[in-house]
Design a protein around this motif. Structure first.
Motif, PDB file in Angstrom:
ATOM      1  N   ARG A  58       8.742   4.108 -28.652  1.00 39.56           N
ATOM      2  CA  ARG A  58      10.113   4.569 -27.850  1.00 39.56           C
ATOM      3  C   ARG A  58      10.016   3.219 -26.736  1.00 39.56           C
ATOM      4  NH1 ARG A  58       7.315   9.134 -27.240  1.00 39.56           N
ATOM      5  NH2 ARG A  58       7.480   8.926 -25.146  1.00 39.56           N
ATOM      6  N   SER A  59      11.331   2.916 -26.482  1.00 44.64           N
ATOM      7  CA  SER A  59      11.372   1.800 -25.520  1.00 44.64           C
ATOM      8  C   SER A  59      12.845   1.508 -25.038  1.00 44.64           C
ATOM      9  CB  SER A  59      10.932   0.658 -26.286  1.00 44.64           C
ATOM     10  OG  SER A  59      10.980  -0.793 -25.188  1.00 44.64           O
ATOM     11  N   LYS A  60      12.963   1.235 -23.980  1.00 45.90           N
ATOM     12  CA  LYS A  60      14.299   0.878 -23.259  1.00 45.90           C
ATOM     13  C   LYS A  60      14.022  -0.569 -22.363  1.00 45.90           C
ATOM     14  CE  LYS A  60      18.060   3.221 -20.763  1.00 45.90           C
ATOM     15  NZ  LYS A  60      18.487   4.597 -20.177  1.00 45.90           N
ATOM     16  N   LEU A  61      15.152  -1.163 -22.501  1.00 43.88           N
ATOM     17  CA  LEU A  61      15.011  -2.497 -21.883  1.00 43.88           C
ATOM     18  C   LEU A  61      15.034  -2.321 -20.483  1.00 43.88           C
ATOM     19  CD1 LEU A  61      17.676  -4.497 -23.885  1.00 43.88           C
ATOM     20  CD2 LEU A  61      15.244  -5.122 -23.700  1.00 43.88           C
ATOM     21  N   GLY A  62      14.098  -2.856 -19.552  1.00 42.13           N
ATOM     22  CA  GLY A  62      13.932  -2.965 -18.341  1.00 42.13           C
ATOM     23  C   GLY A  62      13.217  -2.065 -17.754  1.00 42.13           C
ATOM     24  N   GLU A  63      12.763  -0.940 -18.644  1.00 44.63           N
ATOM     25  CA  GLU A  63      12.065   0.486 -18.033  1.00 44.63           C
ATOM     26  C   GLU A  63      10.587   0.537 -18.820  1.00 44.63           C
ATOM     27  OE1 GLU A  63      14.278   3.806 -18.694  1.00 44.63           O
ATOM     28  OE2 GLU A  63      16.274   3.120 -17.612  1.00 44.63           O
ATOM     29  N   GLY A  64      10.584   0.031 -20.116  1.00 50.23           N
ATOM     30  CA  GLY A  64       8.909  -0.076 -20.668  1.00 50.23           C
ATOM     31  C   GLY A  64       9.151   0.477 -21.902  1.00 50.23           C
ATOM     32  N   SER A  65       7.823   0.664 -22.452  1.00 48.06           N
ATOM     33  CA  SER A  65       7.747   1.290 -23.963  1.00 48.06           C
ATOM     34  C   SER A  65       6.628   2.016 -23.991  1.00 48.06           C
ATOM     35  CB  SER A  65       7.248  -0.135 -24.676  1.00 48.06           C
ATOM     36  OG  SER A  65       8.411  -1.253 -24.480  1.00 48.06           O
TER      37      SER A  65
ATOM     38  N   PHE B 232       7.323  -5.132 -36.057  1.00 47.18           N
ATOM     39  CA  PHE B 232       6.158  -4.745 -37.047  1.00 47.18           C
ATOM     40  C   PHE B 232       6.052  -5.530 -38.362  1.00 47.18           C
ATOM     41  CE2 PHE B 232       6.943  -0.615 -34.784  1.00 47.18           C
ATOM     42  CZ  PHE B 232       5.521  -0.426 -34.073  1.00 47.18           C
ATOM     43  N   GLU B 233       6.924  -6.640 -38.133  1.00 46.95           N
ATOM     44  CA  GLU B 233       6.864  -7.704 -39.256  1.00 46.95           C
ATOM     45  C   GLU B 233       5.961  -9.022 -38.946  1.00 46.95           C
ATOM     46  OE1 GLU B 233      11.042  -8.939 -39.907  1.00 46.95           O
ATOM     47  OE2 GLU B 233      11.820  -7.049 -40.325  1.00 46.95           O
ATOM     48  N   ASP B 234       5.166  -9.298 -40.085  1.00 42.93           N
ATOM     49  CA  ASP B 234       4.166 -10.355 -39.686  1.00 42.93           C
ATOM     50  C   ASP B 234       4.919 -11.680 -39.268  1.00 42.93           C
ATOM     51  OD1 ASP B 234       2.642  -8.788 -41.173  1.00 42.93           O
ATOM     52  OD2 ASP B 234       2.461  -9.861 -42.764  1.00 42.93           O
ATOM     53  N   PHE B 235       3.972 -12.058 -37.936  1.00 46.24           N
ATOM     54  CA  PHE B 235       4.491 -13.362 -37.308  1.00 46.24           C
ATOM     55  C   PHE B 235       5.686 -13.195 -36.449  1.00 46.24           C
ATOM     56  CE2 PHE B 235       2.050 -14.486 -41.028  1.00 46.24           C
ATOM     57  CZ  PHE B 235       1.080 -15.299 -40.138  1.00 46.24           C
ATOM     58  N   VAL B 236       6.489 -12.166 -36.396  1.00 45.86           N
ATOM     59  CA  VAL B 236       7.610 -11.769 -35.460  1.00 45.86           C
ATOM     60  C   VAL B 236       7.213 -11.537 -34.001  1.00 45.86           C
ATOM     61  CG1 VAL B 236       9.490 -10.300 -35.139  1.00 45.86           C
ATOM     62  CG2 VAL B 236       8.991 -10.942 -37.405  1.00 45.86           C
ATOM     63  N   GLN B 237       7.871 -12.733 -33.198  1.00 51.69           N
ATOM     64  CA  GLN B 237       7.751 -12.456 -31.683  1.00 51.69           C
ATOM     65  C   GLN B 237       9.128 -12.600 -31.203  1.00 51.69           C
ATOM     66  OE1 GLN B 237       5.161 -15.710 -30.520  1.00 51.69           O
ATOM     67  NE2 GLN B 237       3.219 -14.401 -31.113  1.00 51.69           N
ATOM     68  N   ILE B 238       9.366 -11.418 -30.275  1.00 52.83           N
ATOM     69  CA  ILE B 238      10.778 -11.483 -29.757  1.00 52.83           C
ATOM     70  C   ILE B 238      11.108 -12.253 -28.503  1.00 52.83           C
ATOM     71  CG2 ILE B 238      12.583  -9.765 -28.884  1.00 52.83           C
ATOM     72  CD1 ILE B 238      11.488  -9.225 -31.645  1.00 52.83           C
ATOM     73  N   GLU B 239      11.952 -13.045 -28.361  1.00 53.03           N
ATOM     74  CA  GLU B 239      12.315 -14.049 -27.410  1.00 53.03           C
ATOM     75  C   GLU B 239      12.523 -13.088 -26.168  1.00 53.03           C
ATOM     76  OE1 GLU B 239      12.199 -17.071 -27.300  1.00 53.03           O
ATOM     77  OE2 GLU B 239      11.581 -17.387 -29.389  1.00 53.03           O
ATOM     78  N   SER B 240      11.725 -13.721 -25.150  1.00 51.05           N
ATOM     79  CA  SER B 240      12.048 -12.962 -23.689  1.00 51.05           C
ATOM     80  C   SER B 240      11.519 -13.990 -22.518  1.00 51.05           C
ATOM     81  CB  SER B 240      11.340 -11.713 -23.695  1.00 51.05           C
ATOM     82  OG  SER B 240       9.809 -11.944 -23.674  1.00 51.05           O
ATOM     83  N   SER B 241      11.534 -13.375 -21.461  1.00 49.97           N
ATOM     84  CA  SER B 241      11.441 -14.223 -20.328  1.00 49.97           C
ATOM     85  C   SER B 241       9.784 -14.426 -20.210  1.00 49.97           C
ATOM     86  CB  SER B 241      11.896 -13.761 -19.057  1.00 49.97           C
ATOM     87  OG  SER B 241      11.464 -12.363 -18.887  1.00 49.97           O
TER      88      SER B 241
ATOM     89  N   VAL C  21       0.019   4.723 -25.620  1.00 50.70           N
ATOM     90  CA  VAL C  21       0.074   3.585 -24.507  1.00 50.70           C
ATOM     91  C   VAL C  21       1.280   3.363 -24.307  1.00 50.70           C
ATOM     92  CG1 VAL C  21      -0.663   1.311 -24.270  1.00 50.70           C
ATOM     93  CG2 VAL C  21      -2.091   2.690 -26.024  1.00 50.70           C
ATOM     94  N   SER C  22       1.610   3.713 -22.964  1.00 55.98           N
ATOM     95  CA  SER C  22       2.916   3.651 -22.270  1.00 55.98           C
ATOM     96  C   SER C  22       2.850   2.334 -21.123  1.00 55.98           C
ATOM     97  CB  SER C  22       3.518   4.949 -21.368  1.00 55.98           C
ATOM     98  OG  SER C  22       3.478   6.071 -22.300  1.00 55.98           O
ATOM     99  N   ASP C  23       3.943   1.691 -20.875  1.00 57.37           N
ATOM    100  CA  ASP C  23       3.872   0.862 -19.871  1.00 57.37           C
ATOM    101  C   ASP C  23       5.170   0.643 -19.178  1.00 57.37           C
ATOM    102  OD1 ASP C  23       5.825  -1.363 -21.121  1.00 57.37           O
ATOM    103  OD2 ASP C  23       4.410  -1.359 -22.729  1.00 57.37           O
ATOM    104  N   THR C  24       5.325  -0.141 -17.956  1.00 57.55           N
ATOM    105  CA  THR C  24       6.595  -0.036 -17.274  1.00 57.55           C
ATOM    106  C   THR C  24       7.002  -1.673 -17.364  1.00 57.55           C
ATOM    107  OG1 THR C  24       5.259  -0.767 -15.370  1.00 57.55           O
ATOM    108  CG2 THR C  24       5.803   1.513 -15.608  1.00 57.55           C
ATOM    109  N   GLY C  25       6.912  -2.192 -18.669  1.00 60.28           N
ATOM    110  CA  GLY C  25       7.343  -3.457 -18.539  1.00 60.28           C
ATOM    111  C   GLY C  25       8.750  -3.736 -19.049  1.00 60.28           C
ATOM    112  N   ILE C  26       8.954  -5.063 -19.791  1.00 61.09           N
ATOM    113  CA  ILE C  26      10.197  -5.471 -20.045  1.00 61.09           C
ATOM    114  C   ILE C  26      11.081  -4.680 -20.848  1.00 61.09           C
ATOM    115  CG2 ILE C  26       9.840  -7.701 -19.518  1.00 61.09           C
ATOM    116  CD1 ILE C  26       9.419  -8.313 -22.113  1.00 61.09           C
ATOM    117  N   GLY C  27      10.281  -3.871 -21.927  1.00 60.37           N
ATOM    118  CA  GLY C  27      10.955  -3.015 -22.758  1.00 60.37           C
ATOM    119  C   GLY C  27      11.421  -3.849 -24.091  1.00 60.37           C
ATOM    120  N   ILE C  28      12.029  -3.072 -24.993  1.00 59.56           N
ATOM    121  CA  ILE C  28      12.071  -3.784 -26.410  1.00 59.56           C
ATOM    122  C   ILE C  28      13.658  -3.328 -26.648  1.00 59.56           C
ATOM    123  CG2 ILE C  28      11.579  -3.940 -28.652  1.00 59.56           C
ATOM    124  CD1 ILE C  28       8.732  -3.255 -28.008  1.00 59.56           C
ATOM    125  N   ALA C  29      14.513  -4.090 -27.157  1.00 61.24           N
ATOM    126  CA  ALA C  29      15.842  -3.738 -27.447  1.00 61.24           C
ATOM    127  C   ALA C  29      15.852  -2.816 -28.788  1.00 61.24           C
ATOM    128  CB  ALA C  29      16.534  -5.174 -27.906  1.00 61.24           C
TER     129      ALA C  29
END
Length: 716
Positions: A425-432, A387-396, A371-379
């Motif tokens: 696989r992910s890159k900030l600003g390009e997607g995951s 992949f840890e329980d209840f973890v949510q990454i801060e983002s806009s 599943v590929s997207d063109t979203g905000i990406g992940i650092a």
């Protein structure tokens, strides 16, 4: 395989020489002194058996395989070993000690295979892998070793006895040294044993406490989830009733408030469901219910289920690619769907514009869903934390979307439960891109789909292929490989079942695994080739060990190493079954341009190509020429391709000819289903590139039984 040296055993001194030569060659191949002694001992023991019980034999020293191994083959023409199975199982003893030396030699080698037939002699093949630190030997280097060994004159047997005594003394010295070290270690262990016992007691107490805490947590989550579900479902149902105006109209403000209530209840319901699933997985109570399903059907369901998640007027597109060349999967369809739903839902939440693309590809015995997207990406630092329980990454976007932080952890646990793995696989600003690799066959399945068809249910238009294979997973894969081809599988798991099938059916070919548990595949191969009624049946040996030369020498017609992919397997069967036969392909199409394009795709083959410009001419050519395969257009004037196909399948002369549909007609699901029952493949003329068209046609021709190279060149 490169032969380094061959030694004939006629006298007792030759047994000593076999030991000497083994050590010399092992030294040249980089084995250390200890391995040299092991190899020499194993070879001398088997060579002594050949001299003692068969009055002589042959010892052949080789380098074979990848990675390379030192291989020794010892053969004799004696009376054979009558109790070989018991000897190899360690249950046989005799007054002469026969069997103890064999078992000892077997333990000294990495690979040991022994075959003995009454009155025909005994063959022992054993090998030891070269050290990983030893570079791969080239042919010229092996030739140099061969010349060096041949130039050396045999040593005096007394020198060999002296050397054995020295090795024995060294071994005894080493044992004495290790005994002293062991005594010292025992003293140290005794000193620390009391502390370890106390530590274990404390750890057991802590483990009991943690286990009880974990059970309480799991029980709490499970009970809480069940208790929450009833009121939540009530809230959701009442909200829907109010929004549906079932008890009267609502003001704009009331509708907004009820909508907020419904959204809150939906989010809480999602959290409860995730918590319950997570609790079941951690408690080991979740059940895997494997069944056979098609990836295309799974994707069709997901496509319809997830499109409502797209906000109207959104600049995000959800594209679900049609899977190509993937057969059936035997796993838990519901859990695979849940994993993909979590991936897609997550991608849609964090993609403001562009697309979310869902795809699947088969690699060997694994299907990788992406599943590929063109979203905000992940650092990079957060790609494991998600992949840890209840973890949510801060983002806009995090403040705008609601989530539990349990979707991805649950997806990973479910994937691992199915025997697979997850990666990102992910890159900030390009997607995951999230991928889940899942085995085609659930590895812990206790039951598998019924593969062996009753003889009465075999399809007369498809050629039977007998498979002799004791692993049900491999039989399931063979079944998928042969689906929608000109072949049908008759699966057997024992030699007794295979012999029973051969009494009822004459298969077009036999796929034989040599490494059958408790059975001798080599003997069965000899049996097939020695019987007049079965000697002409092509036998394709498929096994995990590269012993192609031995298989071909014993009469096999072909050889493949596991695992085997679909196209190489089908093409190998085509080669064995249709060898030296002229193969003709009939094109039935009223458009000369399309007939020309198909001929161009086959320009480098040696197929005999026949052409028919309408349905009537095609039927006449099919009956007169009996082509190997027919490529049929559906949209033709007067007499359509549907009518031609119906006539072909109702005529006993032409009903068994494989048909490939090649048309630009738009087919609904019902038409697709009907055509699939009477054709090998359905190809579209609208394929964009010539490369893709060539690959699709080549795949269909191989399924129809034509002999083609994987690159598209014909052998015929």
């Amino acid at each position: 395989m490169t032969i380094l040296f061959t030694l004939e055993i006629h006298y007792e001194q030759d047994v000593v020489q076999a030991r000497q030569r083994t050590r010399e060659i092992a030294e040249q191949l980089g084995f250390d002194a200890q391995d040299q002694a092991r190899l020499a001992t194993a070879v001398s023991e088997i060579a002594r058996n050949a001299f003692q019980y068969a009055r002589g034999g042959t010892v052949e020293f080789c380098v074979a395989g990848e990675p390379q191994a030192f291989l020794i083959r010892i053969q004799d023409q004696g009376g054979g070993i009558p109790h070989l199975a018991e000897v190899l199982a360690g249950r046989y003893t005799s007054v002469t000690g026969m069997g103890l030396g064999i078992m000892g030699s077997r333990k000294l080698m990495d690979f040991f295979e022994m075959e003995s037939l009454p009155g025909q002699g005994t063959t022992v093949v054993m090998s030891k892998r070269l050290s990983k630190r030893t570079p791969t030997f080239s042919d010229s280097q092996l030739q140099q070793i061969r010349e060096t060994v041949m130039k050396r004159s045999p040593q005096n047997p007394y020198e060999e006895i002296q050397r054995q005594n020295q090795e024995l003394l060294r071994a005894m010295g080493e044992l004495r040294k290790r005994e002293e070290e062991l005594t010292q270690l025992n003293r140290e262990l005794e000193d620390t044993n009391r502390g370890v016992v106390a530590l274990y007691a404390e750890l057991d107490e802590k483990a009991d406490s943690l286990q009880k805490a974990n059970e309480l947590k799991t029980r709490f989550l499970s009970n809480m989830s069940h208790e929450f579900r009833t009121p939540l479902n009530s809230i959701l149902s009442l909200s829907r009733m109010l929004l549906a105006r079932m008890d009267g109209d609502l003001t704009a403000e009331q509708e907004k408030q009820v909508t907020f209530i419904q959204k809150g209840a939906s989010g809480l319901s999602e959290l409860v469901n995730d918590l319950l699933d997570l609790a079941k997985v951690e408690a080991g109570k979740i059940e895997v219910r494997p069944s056979s399903f098609e990836v295309s059907d799974l994707f069709a369901t997901l496509r319809g289920m997830l499109r409502p998640l797209l906000v109207q007027g959104s600049s995000v597109a959800l594209n679900v690619e049609e899977p190509d060349g993937i057969g059936q999967i035997y796993s838990d369809e519901g859990k695979v769907a849940q994993i993909l739903r979590n991936f897609i839902s997550n991608a849609l939440k964090f993609t403001e514009q562009g697309e979310v693309r869902v795809s699947a590809v088969q690699r060997g015995h694994t299907v990788t869903f992406s599943v590929s997207d063109t979203g905000i990406g992940i650092a990079p630092a957060d790609q494991e934390r998600i992949f840890e329980d209840f973890v949510q990454i801060e983002s806009s976007l995090q403040k705008q979307v609601k989530g539990t932080g349990l979707g991805l952890p649950l997806s990973r646990k479910l994937t691992e439960l199915l025997g697979g793995s997850i990666s990102v696989r992910s890159k900030l600003g390009e997607g995951s891109t999230f991928t889940a690799s899942i085995p085609i066959v659930y590895p812990h399945a206790t039951e598998f789909p019924t593969l062996l068809q009753p003889m009465a249910s075999l399809e007369p238009a498809r050629l039977p292929i007998l498979a002799v294979e004791d692993h049900p997973e491999t039989l399931f894969i063979y079944e998928n490989h042969l689906q929608q081809s000109t072949y049908q599988l008759i699966a057997t798991r024992t030699l007794a079942q295979a012999r029973q099938v051969l009494q009822q059916v004459q298969p077009a070919a036999i796929m034989l695994d040599i490494m059958l548990e408790g059975q001798n595949g080599w003997t069965f191969l000899r049996e097939i080739k020695g019987d007049e009624t079965t000697s002409t049946i092509p036998v394709l040996v498929i096994t995990i060990i590269d012993n192609e030369k031995q298989a071909l020498a014993l009469g096999a017609n072909g050889f493949l190493i596991k695992p085997v992919d679909r196209l190489p397997l089908l093409n190998k069967l085509n080669t064995l079954i249709n060898q030296n036969k002229l193969q003709k392909i009939l094109l039935i199409d009223d458009d000369p341009a399309y007939r020309y394009l198909v001929k161009q795709l086959l320009v480098n083959t040696q197929l005999s190509i026949l052409e028919a410009m309408n349905g009537w001419e095609g039927l006449n050519l099919a009956q007169c020429e009996q082509p190997s395969v027919i490529v049929l257009d559906l949209e033709m004037p007067e007499f359509s391709g549907f009518d031609v196909l119906k006539q072909l399948k109702s005529n006993p002369v032409t009903q068994s000819i494989p048909v490939i549909i090649h048309s630009s007609a738009q087919l609904d699901a019902e038409a697709q289903s009907q055509l699939a029952k009477t054709s090998i493949a359905i190809l579209s003329k609208e394929t964009g590139s010539q490369t893709a068209a060539n690959a699709q046609l080549q795949d269909a021709l191989i399924k129809a039984g034509l002999v083609l190279d994987i690159c598209g060149q014909s052998h015929v």
